[in-house]
Scaffold this motif. Structure first.
Motif, short mmCIF file in Angstrom:
data_model
loop_
_atom_site.label_atom_id
_atom_site.label_comp_id
_atom_site.label_asym_id
_atom_site.label_seq_id
_atom_site.Cartn_x
_atom_site.Cartn_y
_atom_site.Cartn_z
N ASP A 164 0.98 -0.81 0.03
CA ASP A 164 0.17 0.13 -0.02
C ASP A 164 0.53 1.09 -0.12
O ASP A 164 1.99 1.39 0.32
CB ASP A 164 -0.72 -0.01 1.26
CG ASP A 164 -1.98 -1.09 0.76
OD1 ASP A 164 -2.14 -1.99 0.29
OD2 ASP A 164 -2.16 -1.35 2.14
N PHE A 165 0.97 1.56 -1.09
CA PHE A 165 1.57 3.39 -0.93
C PHE A 165 0.58 4.23 -1.50
O PHE A 165 -0.43 4.08 -1.80
CB PHE A 165 2.84 2.97 -1.88
CG PHE A 165 3.20 4.56 -2.05
CD1 PHE A 165 4.27 4.14 -0.93
CD2 PHE A 165 3.40 5.11 -2.72
CE1 PHE A 165 5.42 5.26 -0.92
CE2 PHE A 165 4.87 6.31 -2.62
CZ PHE A 165 5.15 5.82 -2.09
N THR A 166 0.19 5.75 -0.38
CA THR A 166 -0.35 6.63 -0.88
C THR A 166 0.54 8.16 -1.15
O THR A 166 2.02 8.22 -0.07
CB THR A 166 -1.59 6.58 0.21
OG1 THR A 166 -1.93 5.69 -0.09
CG2 THR A 166 -2.52 7.69 -0.07
N VAL A 173 6.94 12.34 0.18
CA VAL A 173 6.93 11.33 0.60
C VAL A 173 8.39 10.79 0.39
O VAL A 173 8.70 9.94 -0.56
CB VAL A 173 5.85 10.17 0.40
CG1 VAL A 173 5.65 8.76 0.79
CG2 VAL A 173 4.01 11.32 0.60
N LEU A 182 10.88 7.49 0.44
CA LEU A 182 10.71 5.95 0.12
C LEU A 182 11.88 5.23 0.97
O LEU A 182 12.88 5.38 -0.14
CB LEU A 182 9.81 5.56 -1.11
CG LEU A 182 9.58 3.86 -1.40
CD1 LEU A 182 8.69 3.31 -0.33
CD2 LEU A 182 9.68 4.18 -2.69
N LYS A 229 11.63 -0.36 -3.58
CA LYS A 229 11.84 0.85 -3.83
C LYS A 229 11.58 0.87 -5.71
O LYS A 229 10.47 1.70 -5.81
CB LYS A 229 13.31 1.79 -2.99
CG LYS A 229 13.10 1.37 -2.06
CD LYS A 229 13.83 1.96 -1.64
CE LYS A 229 15.14 2.18 -1.70
NZ LYS A 229 15.81 0.81 -1.55
N ARG A 231 6.25 12.16 5.31
CA ARG A 231 6.15 11.22 5.99
C ARG A 231 7.10 10.53 5.21
O ARG A 231 7.51 10.58 4.03
CB ARG A 231 5.15 10.52 5.65
CG ARG A 231 4.44 9.39 5.43
CD ARG A 231 2.46 8.95 5.11
NE ARG A 231 2.24 9.86 5.21
CZ ARG A 231 1.95 9.18 3.45
NH1 ARG A 231 3.00 8.06 3.47
NH2 ARG A 231 1.71 9.91 1.85
N GLU A 245 8.50 6.17 4.94
CA GLU A 245 7.05 4.79 4.15
C GLU A 245 8.55 4.25 3.83
O GLU A 245 9.65 4.45 3.43
CB GLU A 245 6.53 4.64 3.38
CG GLU A 245 5.29 5.61 3.23
CD GLU A 245 4.02 5.50 4.00
OE1 GLU A 245 4.63 3.74 4.72
OE2 GLU A 245 3.63 6.32 5.03
N ASN A 296 5.59 -3.80 2.73
CA ASN A 296 5.52 -2.66 3.40
C ASN A 296 6.03 -3.09 5.23
O ASN A 296 5.64 -3.76 6.05
CB ASN A 296 3.99 -2.10 4.47
CG ASN A 296 3.22 -1.73 2.47
OD1 ASN A 296 2.33 -1.92 1.90
ND2 ASN A 296 3.76 -0.10 2.37
N SER A 333 4.75 3.10 8.36
CA SER A 333 4.14 4.62 8.23
C SER A 333 5.49 5.52 9.37
O SER A 333 4.28 5.32 10.12
CB SER A 333 3.05 4.46 7.42
OG SER A 333 3.23 5.72 6.83
#
Length: 256
Positions: A36-38, A45, A47, A55, A223, A225, A232, A235
């Motif tokens: 999941d990634f938003t 964001v 990563l 990634k 944020r 992740e 995942n 977070s």
């Protein structure tokens, strides 16, 4: 006496990008599993993850260079299929990969418009218009490049990154993916690139910042992740202790 009419509360805008349960298999190898990634507009964001964490695979799926085996991708709340880089471009998604794909012998303007040159009705390149647009893109990034007519081989690593990022702005993107943009840069050049990323956020764009440098990620991200073995694994807010990020990266703990 009439009573005041209550208005319905405004609904929050959907995420710019919302990926759910994305899986990517290469034969028997699962590079990604139920990820999941938003990303929202005006959000950076970070990563992060160790080598082979997934990634780059995730970035290539967003960029349309790879198609997921399973999962759902929504842009502005609508399910979308990103099966090619042209699909991503049409959705306002731009990517700057680590190798930059620039031409050292060409000047700044030629690199910014590489493959998308402006031409008049007679087929002649509109050099003046391209130079104006190049200066505007670099100004938007607060990039300091002495001359847009300089060949890229004369520029620093940080300035080359600025050119690569400016090239994405020509296409008026809404989401920009940056793959290791501060790798192998000096402290001063890294600071320049982080300023460019901050400017992208101020322009209203969503940004995915992929990096092994946790200090850089925490300095600019809203944020962070974490991916581990294609899944995942946490977070985090950007101000989390770095030890917590490292623990999630190496698998010592997991945070939801």
């Amino acid at each position: 006496m009439s009573l005041p009419v209550s208005m319905p509360a405004a609904q929050p805008a959907p995420p710019l990008l919302n990926m759910r349960a994305v899986t990517k298999q290469f034969g028997a190898v699962e590079a990604l599993k139920d990820v999941d990634f938003t990303v929202h507009a005006r959000e950076v964001v970070g990563l992060v993850g160790d080598n082979a964490a997934g990634k780059s695979t995730l970035a290539k799926i967003i960029a349309g260079a790879l198609t997921p085996t399973a999962g759902e991708i929504r842009v502005d709340g609508e399910v979308r299929e990103i099966s090619s880089p042209s699909d991503a471009h049409a959705l306002g998604i731009a990517t700057v990969f680590q190798d930059l794909a620039v031409c050292e012998n060409l000047d700044v303007t030629a690199n910014v418009f590489l493959g998308r040159e402006l031409r008049g009705s007679g087929g002649w390149m509109q050099q003046g218009e391209m130079e104006v647009a190049t200066r505007a893109a670099l100004n938007d990034l607060a990039a300091h490049i002495p001359s847009i007519r300089s060949p890229l081989r004369d520029l620093s690593g940080g300035q080359r990154q600025a050119v690569a990022i400016a090239r994405t702005l020509i296409g008026q993107p809404r989401l920009v993916i940056l793959d290791e943009p501060t790798a192998s840069l000096s402290v001063a050049q890294t600071a320049e690139v982080l300023t460019h990323i901050e400017r992208l956020r101020e322009l209203g764009l969503g940004v995915v910042f992929i990096s092994h440098n946790l200090a850089d990620v925490q300095a600019i991200s809203d944020r962070v992740e974490v991916l581990r073995h294609g899944r995942n694994n946490g977070s985090f807010s950007a101000d989390v202790p770095q030890a917590d990020l490292i623990a999630a990266i190496v698998g010592a703990t997991r945070r939801g």
